[in-house]
Write a protein that holds these residues in place. Sequence first.
Motif, mmCIF file in Angstrom:
data_model
loop_
_atom_site.group_PDB
_atom_site.id
_atom_site.type_symbol
_atom_site.label_atom_id
_atom_site.label_comp_id
_atom_site.label_asym_id
_atom_site.label_seq_id
_atom_site.Cartn_x
_atom_site.Cartn_y
_atom_site.Cartn_z
ATOM 1 N N ILE A 97 0.833 -1.204 0.000
ATOM 2 C CA ILE A 97 0.000 0.000 0.000
ATOM 3 C C ILE A 97 0.865 1.251 0.000
ATOM 4 N N GLU A 98 1.911 1.252 0.825
ATOM 5 C CA GLU A 98 2.789 2.411 0.903
ATOM 6 C C GLU A 98 3.501 2.660 -0.425
ATOM 7 N N SER A 99 3.913 1.578 -1.096
ATOM 8 C CA SER A 99 4.557 1.719 -2.413
ATOM 9 C C SER A 99 3.591 2.310 -3.429
ATOM 10 N N LEU A 100 2.332 1.835 -3.392
ATOM 11 C CA LEU A 100 1.326 2.360 -4.317
ATOM 12 C C LEU A 100 1.020 3.826 -4.027
ATOM 13 N N ARG A 101 0.972 4.204 -2.757
ATOM 14 C CA ARG A 101 0.722 5.604 -2.403
ATOM 15 C C ARG A 101 1.840 6.500 -2.919
ATOM 16 N N GLU A 102 3.070 6.050 -2.764
ATOM 17 C CA GLU A 102 4.196 6.835 -3.259
ATOM 18 C C GLU A 102 4.128 6.984 -4.778
ATOM 19 N N GLU A 103 3.732 5.892 -5.458
ATOM 20 C CA GLU A 103 3.616 5.953 -6.918
ATOM 21 C C GLU A 103 2.503 6.909 -7.338
ATOM 22 N N ILE A 104 1.365 6.861 -6.613
ATOM 23 C CA ILE A 104 0.249 7.763 -6.914
ATOM 24 C C ILE A 104 0.663 9.215 -6.706
ATOM 25 N N ASN A 105 1.364 9.483 -5.594
ATOM 26 C CA ASN A 105 1.815 10.853 -5.316
ATOM 27 C C ASN A 105 2.770 11.352 -6.391
ATOM 28 N N GLU A 106 3.633 10.463 -6.846
ATOM 29 C CA GLU A 106 4.575 10.847 -7.893
ATOM 30 C C GLU A 106 3.849 11.160 -9.198
ATOM 31 N N LEU A 107 2.868 10.306 -9.545
ATOM 32 C CA LEU A 107 2.092 10.537 -10.764
ATOM 33 C C LEU A 107 1.271 11.826 -10.655
ATOM 34 N N GLN A 108 0.709 12.076 -9.455
ATOM 35 C CA GLN A 108 -0.080 13.289 -9.247
ATOM 36 C C GLN A 108 0.778 14.529 -9.384
ATOM 37 N N THR A 109 1.991 14.460 -8.848
ATOM 38 C CA THR A 109 2.910 15.595 -8.965
ATOM 39 C C THR A 109 3.250 15.870 -10.425
ATOM 40 N N LYS A 110 3.523 14.805 -11.185
ATOM 41 C CA LYS A 110 3.822 14.968 -12.610
ATOM 42 C C LYS A 110 2.625 15.537 -13.361
ATOM 43 N N GLU A 111 1.425 15.052 -12.998
ATOM 44 C CA GLU A 111 0.210 15.532 -13.664
ATOM 45 C C GLU A 111 -0.028 17.000 -13.345
ATOM 46 N N ASP A 112 0.198 17.393 -12.089
ATOM 47 C CA ASP A 112 0.027 18.796 -11.698
ATOM 48 C C ASP A 112 0.996 19.699 -12.461
ATOM 49 N N LEU A 113 2.232 19.242 -12.599
ATOM 50 C CA LEU A 113 3.225 20.031 -13.336
ATOM 51 C C LEU A 113 2.854 20.144 -14.812
ATOM 52 N N ARG A 114 2.366 19.029 -15.375
ATOM 53 C CA ARG A 114 1.962 19.041 -16.788
ATOM 54 C C ARG A 114 0.763 19.972 -16.991
ATOM 55 N N TYR A 115 -0.190 19.909 -16.041
ATOM 56 C CA TYR A 115 -1.364 20.776 -16.131
ATOM 57 C C TYR A 115 -0.962 22.240 -16.010
ATOM 58 N N GLN A 116 -0.049 22.541 -15.076
ATOM 59 C CA GLN A 116 0.388 23.918 -14.896
ATOM 60 C C GLN A 116 1.123 24.421 -16.128
ATOM 61 N N ASP A 117 1.908 23.555 -16.755
ATOM 62 C CA ASP A 117 2.590 23.937 -17.998
ATOM 63 C C ASP A 117 1.573 24.270 -19.085
ATOM 64 N N THR A 118 0.506 23.460 -19.145
ATOM 65 C CA THR A 118 -0.543 23.709 -20.137
ATOM 66 C C THR A 118 -1.234 25.051 -19.889
ATOM 67 N N VAL A 119 -1.571 25.303 -18.620
ATOM 68 C CA VAL A 119 -2.217 26.573 -18.267
ATOM 69 C C VAL A 119 -1.306 27.744 -18.591
ATOM 70 N N ASP A 120 -0.025 27.624 -18.251
ATOM 71 C CA ASP A 120 0.930 28.706 -18.527
ATOM 72 C C ASP A 120 1.052 28.962 -20.028
ATOM 73 N N TYR A 121 1.078 27.865 -20.796
ATOM 74 C CA TYR A 121 1.205 28.016 -22.253
ATOM 75 C C TYR A 121 -0.014 28.741 -22.828
ATOM 76 N N TYR A 122 -1.213 28.283 -22.460
ATOM 77 C CA TYR A 122 -2.417 28.895 -23.028
ATOM 78 C C TYR A 122 -2.654 30.301 -22.495
ATOM 79 N N THR A 123 -2.213 30.562 -21.268
ATOM 80 C CA THR A 123 -2.316 31.929 -20.749
ATOM 81 C C THR A 123 -1.468 32.871 -21.595
ATOM 82 N N THR A 124 -0.255 32.428 -21.888
ATOM 83 C CA THR A 124 0.624 33.226 -22.757
ATOM 84 C C THR A 124 0.019 33.368 -24.150
ATOM 85 N N TRP A 125 -0.515 32.260 -24.650
ATOM 86 C CA TRP A 125 -1.116 32.268 -25.989
ATOM 87 C C TRP A 125 -2.296 33.238 -26.050
ATOM 88 N N VAL A 126 -3.139 33.234 -25.004
ATOM 89 C CA VAL A 126 -4.301 34.133 -24.970
ATOM 90 C C VAL A 126 -3.847 35.590 -25.021
#
Length: 330
Positions: A97-126
């Motif tokens: 369970i602890e290994s899966l939680r760490e993997e989920i947290n890592e994936l969530q962090t990557k997803e948050d960074l990817r989402y923020q990059d997308t928002v930053d890109y489209y904000t600049t584009w707008v």
Amino acid sequence: MKCLFMYFEKRKKSLFVFFLFIIIFGGVFYLYDLPLKAVLYPALICLIIGGIILFLDYRKALSKHKRLNEIQNLNSALMEHFPALETQNDIDYQNIIESLREEINELQTKEDLRYQDTVDYYTTWVHQIKTPIASMRLTLQNEDSDIARQILDDLFRIEQYVDMVMTFLRIGSDSTDYVFKEYSLDEIVKGCVKKFASQFIRKKIKLQYDPLNIKVLTDEKWLAFIIEQLLSNAVKYTPSGGKITIDLEMPKTLCIRDTGIGIAPEDLPRIFEKGYTGYNGRSDKKASGLGLYLCKSICDNLGYSITVNSSLESGTVIRIDLNKKELKVE
């Protein structure tokens, strides 16, 4: 009761071995002509003691089962205070369970960074795309021709699509910029109607609007976005010579009615789904299926409800209940 059956199901081998040993001892005593009471009495005592131990162990297992059910309903990030480790299996499962939680947290962090990059890109584009739009608008305002007015209408629609992009990205964000204050509903509605003035004139659509004379607790920018989207759909699907009515149903329900082509009955239950275009959208070929989805999402965030009544060739009535939820003025 289900937990009790499962408890005995897991321990049936141990119980079988226990009774097998009693039978073996009884058989041996019988073969050697020894009194069976010498087996029955110890067996009865063992049964009583074993029953007590089994009962206490079942209570402990039941408590553990309830605690795990409580943890199961929590978010993975909040899964803490597991029952005490008793067996090697418990240790192994909690390590997994602890290994899966760490993997989920890592994936969530990557997803948050990817989402923020997308928002930053489209904000600049707008911000970048608005510069040439503003330049074209200034150039066309010096011309008074049908082509210039048509291009200005197209520029207005482009600006709407740009705003829709940013709204779509912000809806999925954990952070919001909602600021609730009391506003005159008339001022918000008039500002939205003014943006569509040229399209009303071009399509010769009649606007019936009576002063609403109420104040609402809302976020001006987000409520204006909802009204603009609804007006955009009304103008888009109302033929030339049609009529759009904006009025108020008591106590605070804003109604936008049109005499447009309406919505097919089979489409009504799904019009607020993301990406769903329905019969009209498939005919138009340009609909994104995001407008009403965004309106519904923003209404949910503002505490309002939005409903639609319509039928083909009979127009559409959209109601926004602005008194759905009590909010505090900031």
